[in-house]
Design a protein around this motif. Sequence first.
Motif, PDB file in Angstrom:
ATOM      1  N   GLY A   1      51.312 -24.582  20.031  1.00  0.00           N
ATOM      2  CA  GLY A   1      51.462 -23.177  21.032  1.00  0.00           C
ATOM      3  C   GLY A   1      50.537 -23.323  22.222  1.00  0.00           C
ATOM      4  O   GLY A   1      50.709 -22.066  23.334  1.00  0.00           O
ATOM      5  N   ALA A   2      48.619 -23.176  21.755  1.00  0.00           N
ATOM      6  CA  ALA A   2      48.367 -23.082  23.092  1.00  0.00           C
ATOM      7  C   ALA A   2      48.107 -23.719  24.263  1.00  0.00           C
ATOM      8  O   ALA A   2      48.056 -23.551  25.438  1.00  0.00           O
ATOM      9  CB  ALA A   2      46.910 -23.053  22.671  1.00  0.00           C
TER      10      ALA A   2
ATOM     11  N   SER B   1      50.722 -25.463  25.242  1.00  0.00           N
ATOM     12  CA  SER B   1      51.557 -24.780  25.846  1.00  0.00           C
ATOM     13  C   SER B   1      52.155 -23.776  26.955  1.00  0.00           C
ATOM     14  O   SER B   1      52.364 -24.237  27.540  1.00  0.00           O
ATOM     15  CB  SER B   1      53.421 -24.861  24.916  1.00  0.00           C
ATOM     16  N   TYR B   2      51.576 -22.603  26.413  1.00  0.00           N
ATOM     17  CA  TYR B   2      50.607 -21.216  26.779  1.00  0.00           C
ATOM     18  C   TYR B   2      50.120 -21.985  28.246  1.00  0.00           C
ATOM     19  O   TYR B   2      50.381 -21.480  29.445  1.00  0.00           O
ATOM     20  CB  TYR B   2      50.048 -20.670  25.715  1.00  0.00           C
ATOM     21  N   LEU B   3      49.557 -22.326  28.307  1.00  0.00           N
ATOM     22  CA  LEU B   3      47.625 -22.989  28.787  1.00  0.00           C
ATOM     23  C   LEU B   3      48.881 -24.057  30.302  1.00  0.00           C
ATOM     24  O   LEU B   3      48.858 -23.655  31.523  1.00  0.00           O
ATOM     25  CB  LEU B   3      47.328 -23.628  28.760  1.00  0.00           C
TER      26      LEU B   3
ATOM     27  N   TYR C   1      52.468 -23.641  30.531  1.00  0.00           N
ATOM     28  CA  TYR C   1      53.655 -23.844  30.653  1.00  0.00           C
ATOM     29  C   TYR C   1      54.914 -23.671  32.638  1.00  0.00           C
ATOM     30  O   TYR C   1      55.829 -23.482  32.221  1.00  0.00           O
ATOM     31  CB  TYR C   1      54.070 -22.078  30.256  1.00  0.00           C
ATOM     32  N   THR C   2      53.718 -23.321  33.167  1.00  0.00           N
ATOM     33  CA  THR C   2      54.204 -23.272  35.036  1.00  0.00           C
ATOM     34  C   THR C   2      53.952 -25.190  35.154  1.00  0.00           C
ATOM     35  O   THR C   2      54.701 -24.839  36.274  1.00  0.00           O
ATOM     36  CB  THR C   2      53.059 -22.202  35.729  1.00  0.00           C
TER      37      THR C   2
END
Length: 419
Positions: free
Chosen positions: A367-368, A370-372, A374-375
């Motif tokens: 999750g972490a 993917s969040y970092l 995501y762009t």
Amino acid sequence: MLNPTTIAIPLYFLLIGLELMAAHYQKTKLYRLNDAITNINTGASQQIVAVLMRLIGVNIYAWLYTSPINLQLVGTTFSWLNFIILFIAWDFCYYWAHRMSHEINLMWSGHVVHHQSEDYNLSVALRQSWFQGIWTAPFYLPLAFVGFRPEDVVYVSGLNLIYQFWIHTEIVGKLGPLEWVFSTPSHHRVHHGRNPEYIDKNHGGVFIIWDRMFGTFQEEKAKPVYGITTPVKSWNPVWVNFAHFKTIGQQLSEARSWQDKLKVLFYKPGWSAKMAAYLPIPEVDRQTTPKFVTPTTPGLNAYVLIQYLLAMVGTALLLFQVETLPLLPKVIGCLLVIWYVGSTGALFEYRSWAYALELTRLWVSVGAVSYLLYTQPLIVWLMPAMVALALGSSLWLLYLRRQAAGQLELLGVKYPMLK
């Protein structure tokens, strides 16, 4: 400003590989997997913590450098002469910072981690404390008063540490005339020994001349027994950084006066407030002094090794980009690395909560990351791969958890917390 020690990371692992090959050729066993991974993980997490520590230290140095107390005894532009003088001056400051880290109990709390390993190989060089910089940074501030530039100080400090990496080996014997001037593997083996005659000797980083000048030199005679006089008995890089603070707390609780409490903090390690005396340094022998061991299984070793390789790639990427990252990604990356090293240590010690902690880490990491990212366009390909990896690792971990009690029982060891 990228520290040279970060750039040298590939070199460190290349030399570790060469040392492993040399040990195999010489038919000597220098490495234990759990000890080596603990050493490297301790160093990786220290580099993460040092991101903030170094920022504070460099800013204080830079402030002093630009203050009126800068005597400007050296030029404000680069010169090789100033660089060489700084290199020698830094090592002189290092000698005193290092020596006091052995002779003052409170400062020992920030250095003891480096001495905890009971093996001696190149991975030990990477085993560094999270908190050492807090106590040693003031020893280098006089260099700002003289006028040495902050950027030169960063590079010289990195070169000093890079030099010290190669002296953490048993592969290299004595080096003849070089032994008179430079710190060598032989000198530093003495420094890591817990034999009574080797305690608090050979503190020099690059040059051994400081020890010869100030009475702390000891030649290597008998092969050292490595480690500390009160072994930490843990593979957990998080715990090993706090263990001595617990010891200090126990010592303070035994002190009956403020004077005794101050002695606990500022006398040498080993001073007992309860007995009002230094505890004797125990005699040790390589043949009869046991090392800290825990049972291990091939499955657990393989799992930890794979997770270690993945984590080291992530840690290296973080360290190489840390100067340009915004604060939030930097904090998230640091927390993930610290979580990983704590989880690995718990697995090696077969803690009852280790498997739940590691399972949680696997999916939080997905999750972490993917969040970092995501762009980033590559997230389309990276996300399925991360999920598949986490799923496979989770199933493997659950299998190891189910098999652990039986495997350990076959080895003659029972861990009730696993049942």
